[in-house]
Structure formats: C-alpha cells, structure tokens
Design a protein around this motif. Structure first.
Motif, PDB file in Angstrom:
ATOM      1  N   UNK A 108      16.478  -0.443 -14.239  1.00  0.00           N
ATOM      2  CA  UNK A 108      15.447   0.521 -14.611  1.00  0.00           C
ATOM      3  C   UNK A 108      14.217   0.301 -13.755  1.00  0.00           C
ATOM      4  N   UNK A 109      13.297   1.221 -13.818  1.00  0.00           N
ATOM      5  CA  UNK A 109      12.126   1.122 -12.936  1.00  0.00           C
ATOM      6  C   UNK A 109      11.122   0.038 -13.341  1.00  0.00           C
ATOM      7  N   UNK A 110      11.074  -0.358 -14.601  1.00  0.00           N
ATOM      8  CA  UNK A 110      10.059  -1.301 -15.064  1.00  0.00           C
ATOM      9  C   UNK A 110      10.101  -2.640 -14.350  1.00  0.00           C
ATOM     10  N   UNK A 111      11.231  -3.341 -14.465  1.00  0.00           N
ATOM     11  CA  UNK A 111      11.336  -4.656 -13.842  1.00  0.00           C
ATOM     12  C   UNK A 111      11.438  -4.562 -12.333  1.00  0.00           C
ATOM     13  N   UNK A 112      11.968  -3.459 -11.823  1.00  0.00           N
ATOM     14  CA  UNK A 112      12.035  -3.276 -10.369  1.00  0.00           C
ATOM     15  C   UNK A 112      10.629  -3.181  -9.788  1.00  0.00           C
ATOM     16  N   UNK A 113       9.776  -2.375 -10.397  1.00  0.00           N
ATOM     17  CA  UNK A 113       8.394  -2.256  -9.923  1.00  0.00           C
ATOM     18  C   UNK A 113       7.628  -3.566 -10.101  1.00  0.00           C
ATOM     19  N   UNK A 114       7.853  -4.238 -11.224  1.00  0.00           N
ATOM     20  CA  UNK A 114       7.187  -5.519 -11.458  1.00  0.00           C
ATOM     21  C   UNK A 114       7.615  -6.544 -10.415  1.00  0.00           C
ATOM     22  N   UNK A 115       8.902  -6.572 -10.092  1.00  0.00           N
ATOM     23  CA  UNK A 115       9.380  -7.535  -9.090  1.00  0.00           C
ATOM     24  C   UNK A 115       8.824  -7.213  -7.710  1.00  0.00           C
ATOM     25  N   UNK A 116       8.704  -5.929  -7.377  1.00  0.00           N
ATOM     26  CA  UNK A 116       8.108  -5.568  -6.081  1.00  0.00           C
ATOM     27  C   UNK A 116       6.630  -5.957  -6.041  1.00  0.00           C
ATOM     28  N   UNK A 117       5.938  -5.776  -7.162  1.00  0.00           N
ATOM     29  CA  UNK A 117       4.534  -6.195  -7.237  1.00  0.00           C
ATOM     30  C   UNK A 117       4.391  -7.701  -7.071  1.00  0.00           C
ATOM     31  N   UNK A 118       5.253  -8.458  -7.761  1.00  0.00           N
ATOM     32  CA  UNK A 118       5.220  -9.922  -7.619  1.00  0.00           C
ATOM     33  C   UNK A 118       5.569 -10.346  -6.197  1.00  0.00           C
ATOM     34  N   UNK A 119       6.538  -9.661  -5.585  1.00  0.00           N
ATOM     35  CA  UNK A 119       6.933  -9.994  -4.220  1.00  0.00           C
ATOM     36  C   UNK A 119       5.780  -9.765  -3.249  1.00  0.00           C
ATOM     37  N   UNK A 120       5.080  -8.657  -3.410  1.00  0.00           N
ATOM     38  CA  UNK A 120       3.914  -8.389  -2.551  1.00  0.00           C
ATOM     39  C   UNK A 120       2.833  -9.439  -2.784  1.00  0.00           C
ATOM     40  N   UNK A 121       2.607  -9.788  -4.049  1.00  0.00           N
ATOM     41  CA  UNK A 121       1.564 -10.764  -4.362  1.00  0.00           C
ATOM     42  C   UNK A 121       1.893 -12.146  -3.801  1.00  0.00           C
ATOM     43  N   UNK A 122       3.130 -12.603  -3.999  1.00  0.00           N
ATOM     44  CA  UNK A 122       3.479 -13.940  -3.512  1.00  0.00           C
ATOM     45  C   UNK A 122       3.468 -13.976  -1.986  1.00  0.00           C
ATOM     46  N   UNK A 123       3.821 -12.883  -1.341  1.00  0.00           N
ATOM     47  CA  UNK A 123       3.749 -12.817   0.127  1.00  0.00           C
ATOM     48  C   UNK A 123       2.306 -12.923   0.593  1.00  0.00           C
ATOM     49  N   UNK A 124       1.417 -12.213  -0.079  1.00  0.00           N
ATOM     50  CA  UNK A 124      -0.009 -12.281   0.249  1.00  0.00           C
ATOM     51  C   UNK A 124      -0.564 -13.677  -0.012  1.00  0.00           C
ATOM     52  N   UNK A 125      -0.167 -14.295  -1.110  1.00  0.00           N
ATOM     53  CA  UNK A 125      -0.648 -15.642  -1.439  1.00  0.00           C
ATOM     54  C   UNK A 125      -0.197 -16.645  -0.382  1.00  0.00           C
ATOM     55  N   UNK A 126       1.065 -16.608   0.002  1.00  0.00           N
ATOM     56  CA  UNK A 126       1.574 -17.551   1.005  1.00  0.00           C
ATOM     57  C   UNK A 126       0.910 -17.319   2.361  1.00  0.00           C
ATOM     58  N   UNK A 127       0.732 -16.061   2.753  1.00  0.00           N
ATOM     59  CA  UNK A 127       0.052 -15.767   4.019  1.00  0.00           C
ATOM     60  C   UNK A 127      -1.387 -16.268   3.988  1.00  0.00           C
ATOM     61  N   UNK A 128      -2.086 -16.035   2.884  1.00  0.00           N
ATOM     62  CA  UNK A 128      -3.476 -16.491   2.758  1.00  0.00           C
ATOM     63  C   UNK A 128      -3.553 -18.013   2.783  1.00  0.00           C
ATOM     64  N   UNK A 129      -2.655 -18.675   2.075  1.00  0.00           N
ATOM     65  CA  UNK A 129      -2.648 -20.139   2.064  1.00  0.00           C
ATOM     66  C   UNK A 129      -2.351 -20.699   3.446  1.00  0.00           C
ATOM     67  N   UNK A 130      -1.459 -20.051   4.174  1.00  0.00           N
ATOM     68  CA  UNK A 130      -1.149 -20.504   5.533  1.00  0.00           C
ATOM     69  C   UNK A 130      -2.372 -20.406   6.433  1.00  0.00           C
ATOM     70  N   UNK A 131      -3.049 -19.268   6.381  1.00  0.00           N
ATOM     71  CA  UNK A 131      -4.243 -19.077   7.215  1.00  0.00           C
ATOM     72  C   UNK A 131      -5.326 -20.078   6.824  1.00  0.00           C
TER      73      UNK A 131
END
Length: 146
Positions: A108-131
């Motif tokens: 369903x769309x609920x957990x799919x959208x939530x997982x995409x949001x978490x994926x974007x957030x964790x990618x941003x967090x790791x990129x920021x931490x690396x920099x």
C-alpha cells in the motif's frame, strides 16, 4: 539483544528523567535506542515469515521512538558536530530497512511513502555526516585532546 535493550532503555530513560541532561557530545547517542527494535523486527520476520502481533510491536515501538526523537529535532540540529554524531546513521538506516520490510509485508502507499521518506532522510544524514567529518579532519578536530 532485545533483552539487553529493555534494560538499556530503562536505564537511559531513568537518567533522562531524573538527572541532568546529557552533555551535547553525547546527545546523538540517544538514537541507538532505535536500532534494537528495528533490527529485531527484521530478524524476527526472517525467522518467522508473516506479520504477527510481536512483529508489529517491534516495528511500532521503533516508529514510536523515532517520533519521540523527532520531537527533539531542533535540539539535535543545534548540537555542534562531534564524531559521536555518527550514532544517527546506523539506527536510522535500520529503521529505514525495517520500514521497507514492512512495506513489503503490508502493501500500500502508506509504508511505501514512509520508507521513501526515511531513505531520503538517512541518505541526507549520511552525506551531511561525511561532509562534516571531512571538514573536522581538515581542521584537525578529530582525535584531538579536549
């Protein structure tokens, strides 16, 4: 791990409620509380296929802790960079993977959208931490005496 997590959660909550706040250097380590229920959920579904009550308890406990930590987002964002900030990465990644697994178990769309949001957030967090880590290394702030 889940048994020790219950003990650790109790100790950490006691410290937060009845003692002075954690030093700024240690505040990112609160995110480690997300990892055990997230990883436990993933492992439990590998051992016991099918989304039962215990699996839901593990997942929703992790989601609740994430919401609890998100309510302090401003505090975490204002904390200066310390190498302990890498404590954000693994627990958020574990919660992201748990949400992806949940989206497969509950189509369903609920957990799919939530997982995409978490994926974007964790990618941003790791990129920021690396920099920020590379900047701190360049300024010789890593492994420096206090």
């Amino acid at each position: 791990g889940l048994v020790f997590w219950i003990v650790l959660l109790t100790i950490v909550l006691y410290r937060l409620f009845f003692h002075e706040p954690l030093p700024a250097r240690l505040t990112p380590t609160l995110f480690i509380l997300l990892a055990p229920p997230s990883v436990g959920f993933i492992a439990y579904l590998q051992l016991n296929p099918g989304l039962d009550a215990f699996a839901r308890i593990l997942y929703y406990t992790a989601l609740f802790l994430a919401l609890l930590l998100a309510s302090n987002a401003v505090r975490f964002l204002r904390t200066p960079f310390f190498i302990s900030a890498w404590a954000y990465s693994f627990p958020l990644a574990a919660l992201t993977i748990a949400t992806l697994v949940m989206s497969v178990s509950q189509p369903g769309p609920g957990f799919t959208l939530l997982s995409l949001g978490f994926l974007a957030m964790v990618s941003l967090v790791v990129a920021t931490l690396t920099v920020k880590t590379l900047i701190a290394v360049g300024q010789r702030q890593i492994c420096a005496p206090e």
